[in-house]
Design a protein around this motif. Sequence first.
Motif, short mmCIF file in Angstrom:
data_model
loop_
_atom_site.label_atom_id
_atom_site.label_comp_id
_atom_site.label_asym_id
_atom_site.label_seq_id
_atom_site.Cartn_x
_atom_site.Cartn_y
_atom_site.Cartn_z
N VAL A 117 -16.03 -2.92 -12.84
CA VAL A 117 -15.62 -2.42 -14.15
C VAL A 117 -16.79 -1.74 -14.85
N GLY A 121 -16.92 2.15 -15.80
CA GLY A 121 -17.11 2.53 -17.20
C GLY A 121 -18.25 3.54 -17.35
N VAL A 124 -17.04 6.90 -16.21
CA VAL A 124 -16.21 7.57 -17.21
C VAL A 124 -17.08 8.20 -18.30
N GLU A 181 -10.21 12.42 -15.48
CA GLU A 181 -8.96 11.67 -15.33
C GLU A 181 -9.03 10.74 -14.13
N LYS A 184 -11.12 7.77 -15.14
CA LYS A 184 -10.37 6.86 -16.01
C LYS A 184 -9.37 6.04 -15.21
N LYS A 185 -8.73 6.68 -14.23
CA LYS A 185 -7.78 5.96 -13.38
C LYS A 185 -8.48 4.87 -12.58
N GLN A 186 -9.68 5.20 -12.08
CA GLN A 186 -10.45 4.20 -11.34
C GLN A 186 -10.86 3.05 -12.25
N LEU A 187 -11.21 3.36 -13.51
CA LEU A 187 -11.58 2.31 -14.46
C LEU A 187 -10.40 1.40 -14.74
N ARG A 188 -9.21 1.98 -14.94
CA ARG A 188 -8.02 1.16 -15.18
C ARG A 188 -7.74 0.24 -14.00
N GLY A 189 -7.91 0.75 -12.79
CA GLY A 189 -7.70 -0.10 -11.61
C GLY A 189 -8.71 -1.22 -11.53
N GLU A 191 -10.32 -2.57 -14.08
CA GLU A 191 -10.02 -3.52 -15.14
C GLU A 191 -8.85 -4.42 -14.76
N GLN A 192 -7.85 -3.86 -14.10
CA GLN A 192 -6.71 -4.66 -13.68
C GLN A 192 -7.13 -5.67 -12.61
#
Length: 198
Positions: A117, A121, A124, A181, A184-189, A191-192
């Motif tokens: 994460v 971050g 990003v 983008e 950001k998609k990698q960051l969301r993954g 974080e999940q």
Amino acid sequence: MGGVDPALCGPIGEVPVLPNPFIVLTDVPALVEHMLKAVSEDWDAKRLVQPEPVEGFPSLHRGPGGLLPSATPRQLAQNMVAAAVMNRLCGNVLIAGASAARASRASAHISQEEKAVQAAGKSVQAKERDFRQAQAEERAANNELDGFRARYETDAKQQHYLESVVGWKTSAKLQMEKELEAAKKQLRGAEQAFADSR
């Protein structure tokens, strides 16, 4: 910065507090001049330093005796400044080592998911900076082209060049936007994945 023995060094002053940042070409001469302001003789000439009597011992003196000093007052002052700089650098090394040790201990308690994460971050943030820079460059290129057109100039070669620059900057901005983008998609993954691991 430490005492100076006048029996050995003559009337040379102590090393002042080192400025930060320290610029060798300008700060060293200024420090040396400050340290030697009490020296009335030639700063670049060696001279005998008179021994000083030791209080309570009338026949005992301190100093280099009848020996000519190995360095001039300027050289002594420069050596003292160099020693002060080395002491400061050694202190910085100790601080950096302690900080690295604390960081190492702290990172030992961070899971791989949390590290992912953090890395995502930072990626990003870097992509956002690149995208903003690309936007600014595109705006500047468009402004230059608009200014050229507003002057009604007939230089076709210059117009073609400016239009190609705008196209290039626009393409670069779109590429930076795609990379942002993706980051950001990698960051969301990440974080999940971190949330699922807790």
